[in-house]
Design an enzyme around this catalytic site. Structure first.
Site, PDB file in Angstrom:
ATOM      1  N   ARG A  41      15.233 -25.798   9.630  1.00 36.18           N
ATOM      2  CA  ARG A  41      15.479 -27.250   9.730  1.00 36.18           C
ATOM      3  C   ARG A  41      16.740 -27.419  10.566  1.00 36.18           C
ATOM      4  O   ARG A  41      17.807 -26.938  10.205  1.00 36.18           O
ATOM      5  CB  ARG A  41      15.671 -27.871   8.346  1.00 36.18           C
ATOM      6  CG  ARG A  41      16.175 -29.306   8.409  1.00 36.18           C
ATOM      7  CD  ARG A  41      16.072 -30.043   7.104  1.00 36.18           C
ATOM      8  NE  ARG A  41      14.703 -30.406   6.810  1.00 36.18           N
ATOM      9  CZ  ARG A  41      14.354 -31.358   5.928  1.00 36.18           C
ATOM     10  NH1 ARG A  41      15.283 -32.024   5.262  1.00 36.18           N
ATOM     11  NH2 ARG A  41      13.094 -31.645   5.716  1.00 36.18           N
ATOM     12  N   ARG A 101       3.500 -31.497  -0.799  1.00 36.74           N
ATOM     13  CA  ARG A 101       4.218 -30.616   0.129  1.00 36.74           C
ATOM     14  C   ARG A 101       4.027 -29.162  -0.308  1.00 36.74           C
ATOM     15  O   ARG A 101       3.852 -28.266   0.511  1.00 36.74           O
ATOM     16  CB  ARG A 101       5.723 -30.954   0.145  1.00 36.74           C
ATOM     17  CG  ARG A 101       6.079 -32.327   0.701  1.00 36.74           C
ATOM     18  CD  ARG A 101       5.860 -32.406   2.197  1.00 36.74           C
ATOM     19  NE  ARG A 101       6.604 -31.397   2.933  1.00 36.74           N
ATOM     20  CZ  ARG A 101       7.873 -31.506   3.289  1.00 36.74           C
ATOM     21  NH1 ARG A 101       8.541 -32.611   3.037  1.00 36.74           N
ATOM     22  NH2 ARG A 101       8.482 -30.539   3.962  1.00 36.74           N
ATOM     23  N   GLN A 109       5.556 -32.153   6.979  1.00 38.06           N
ATOM     24  CA  GLN A 109       5.374 -33.442   6.299  1.00 38.06           C
ATOM     25  C   GLN A 109       4.033 -34.061   6.706  1.00 38.06           C
ATOM     26  O   GLN A 109       3.265 -34.510   5.856  1.00 38.06           O
ATOM     27  CB  GLN A 109       6.534 -34.384   6.699  1.00 38.06           C
ATOM     28  CG  GLN A 109       6.481 -35.730   6.007  1.00 38.06           C
ATOM     29  CD  GLN A 109       6.771 -35.626   4.517  1.00 38.06           C
ATOM     30  OE1 GLN A 109       7.778 -35.077   4.129  1.00 38.06           O
ATOM     31  NE2 GLN A 109       5.885 -36.144   3.693  1.00 38.06           N
ATOM     32  N   ASP A 141       9.568 -44.748   6.394  1.00 38.16           N
ATOM     33  CA  ASP A 141      10.595 -43.698   6.301  1.00 38.16           C
ATOM     34  C   ASP A 141      11.941 -44.395   6.527  1.00 38.16           C
ATOM     35  O   ASP A 141      11.994 -45.568   6.936  1.00 38.16           O
ATOM     36  CB  ASP A 141      10.316 -42.621   7.382  1.00 38.16           C
ATOM     37  CG  ASP A 141      11.313 -41.463   7.337  1.00 38.16           C
ATOM     38  OD1 ASP A 141      11.985 -41.280   6.295  1.00 38.16           O
ATOM     39  OD2 ASP A 141      11.444 -40.747   8.360  1.00 38.16           O
ATOM     40  N   CYS A 191       7.891 -40.484   2.967  1.00 42.00           N
ATOM     41  CA  CYS A 191       8.124 -39.036   2.918  1.00 42.00           C
ATOM     42  C   CYS A 191       9.296 -38.683   2.012  1.00 42.00           C
ATOM     43  O   CYS A 191       9.406 -37.538   1.590  1.00 42.00           O
ATOM     44  CB  CYS A 191       8.356 -38.506   4.333  1.00 42.00           C
ATOM     45  SG  CYS A 191       9.759 -39.269   5.137  1.00 42.00           S
ATOM     46  N   HIS A 251       8.346 -33.422  12.380  1.00 38.93           N
ATOM     47  CA  HIS A 251       8.346 -32.929  10.989  1.00 38.93           C
ATOM     48  C   HIS A 251       6.886 -32.583  10.640  1.00 38.93           C
ATOM     49  O   HIS A 251       6.234 -33.261   9.857  1.00 38.93           O
ATOM     50  CB  HIS A 251       8.910 -34.023  10.067  1.00 38.93           C
ATOM     51  CG  HIS A 251       9.300 -33.534   8.709  1.00 38.93           C
ATOM     52  ND1 HIS A 251       9.162 -32.227   8.305  1.00 38.93           N
ATOM     53  CD2 HIS A 251       9.838 -34.192   7.629  1.00 38.93           C
ATOM     54  CE1 HIS A 251       9.603 -32.107   7.066  1.00 38.93           C
ATOM     55  NE2 HIS A 251      10.006 -33.279   6.625  1.00 38.93           N
TER      56      HIS A 251
END
Ligand code: CP
Ligand code: NVA
Length: 322
Positions: A117, A306, A147, A239, A278, A144
């Site tokens: 990340r 996830r 996700q 988001d 998310c 992402h």
């Protein structure tokens, strides 16, 4: 909730396995559907593939905060029998000037895989190129994909992975909306972006997704009026407005305030509309607590998924016979 059933309609043996998972751009519709179907099997049977990562050492190099990605990957690797090593980017020699390329070469001498990340997407590309091991994108400024993969799985669980789906992403166009847009356009699903003119998608990503959509027979709509954007929506997704690494901006928050997901807006969508986020959420900014904690929210199921989707990804990437 339905069990996710996907008619693959193709022979999985014919899929040529990828080394990395950097962006969904590198994955075909068939590969994405295959991962979703694997995630469904894994969610049904927790013990499935419990030794698939035996002997594999996978590190997680995080340069930004995380709750879900870190936890779900650590649990996933452990449940699949692998060893997970968490690395705080601030404590590595990279922070004292060692180059990404040199670090990547060294990582490749010890590890089987790496979840990263970070800020620049280029950083993970350098890691993927020079380490020779499997690299998974755990979020960059641009994408992402873990996700988006997991969100497609959640949408599939509701039986909504179909052409008739009206899916509206509302608010800031960012790494999450970029990956959703890539996934949707690959799968031939329509996607509506409800956003202000200023905070719409970058021309580069839009152009790429429009090309994919033309091939797969779907459409990307950009609508600047939030009420028009959510009209008759089956799913509304949002988001944060200020992503990690973005400058805090009162002007941006003001500009996007019309796109807040609240009950007034939900009234324009289908009566059974589902709300996704998310997470982490900034309650009372992009979404009200009333909606986040309300009957339309599928956000906790979305967060749980996830784990299942990433287990599928790990099994696919690290098993010899997949
Ligand atoms: N959605 C998500 O990636 O959450 P984290 O930032 O907590 O990992
Ligand atoms: N767009 C958000 C997603 C967090 C999971 C960010 O990059 O901060």
């Amino acid at each position: 909730m339905n069990d996710l059933k996907i008619d693959l309609g193709f022979d999985k043996i014919k899929i040529e396995k990828k080394k990395d998972f950097l962006t969904l751009k590198d994955y075909s519709k068939e590969e994405i559907l295959y991962l979703l179907s694997l995630a469904a099997d894994i969610k049904k049977e927790k013990e499935l593939f419990s030794d698939r990562l035996k002997g594999k050492n996978i590190a997680m190099l995080f340069d930004k905060h995380s709750t879900r990605t870190r936890l779900s990957f650590e649990v996933a690797i452990s449940q699949l029998g692998g060893n997970c090593i968490y690395l705080d980017a601030a404590s590595l020699q990279i922070k004292r000037g060692e180059t990404i390329k040199d670090s990547a070469i060294v990582f490749g001498r010890y590890l089987d895989g790496l979840v990263i990340r970070t800020f620049s997407h280029e950083t993970i590309e350098v890691f993927a190129d020079y380490s020779n091991i499997t690299v998974i994108n755990g979020l960059t400024d641009m994408y992402h994909p873990c996700q988006a993969l997991s969100d497609l799985f959640t949408i599939g669980e509701f039986g909504l992975l179909e052409k008739e789906l009206k899916f509206t992403y509302l608010g800031d166009c960012n790494n999450v909306s970029n990956s959703l847009m890539v996934g949707f356009s690959k799968l031939g699903l329509d996607l509506t972006l409800g956003c202000s003119k200023k905070y719409g998608p970058s021309a580069e990503i839009l152009q790429y997704c429009q090309k994919q959509a033309a091939k797969s027979g779907s459409k990307i709509n950009i609508i600047n009026d939030p009420f028009d954007a959510v009209e008759c929506a089956d799913i509304i997704y949002t988001d944060v407005w200020i992503s990690m690494g973005d400058k805090d901006s009162a002007e941006k928050v003001k500009e996007l305030s019309a796109f807040q997901v609240n009950s007034k807006l939900l009234a324009y969508a289908k009566p059974g509309v589902k709300v996704m986020h998310c997470l982490p959420a900034h309650r009372e900014q992009e979404i009200t607590s009333e909606v986040l904690d309300g009957n339309h929210s599928v956000i906790w199921q979305q967060a749980e998924n996830r784990l299942h989707a990433q287990k599928a990804l790990l099994v696919y990437l690290f098993s010899e016979n997949f």
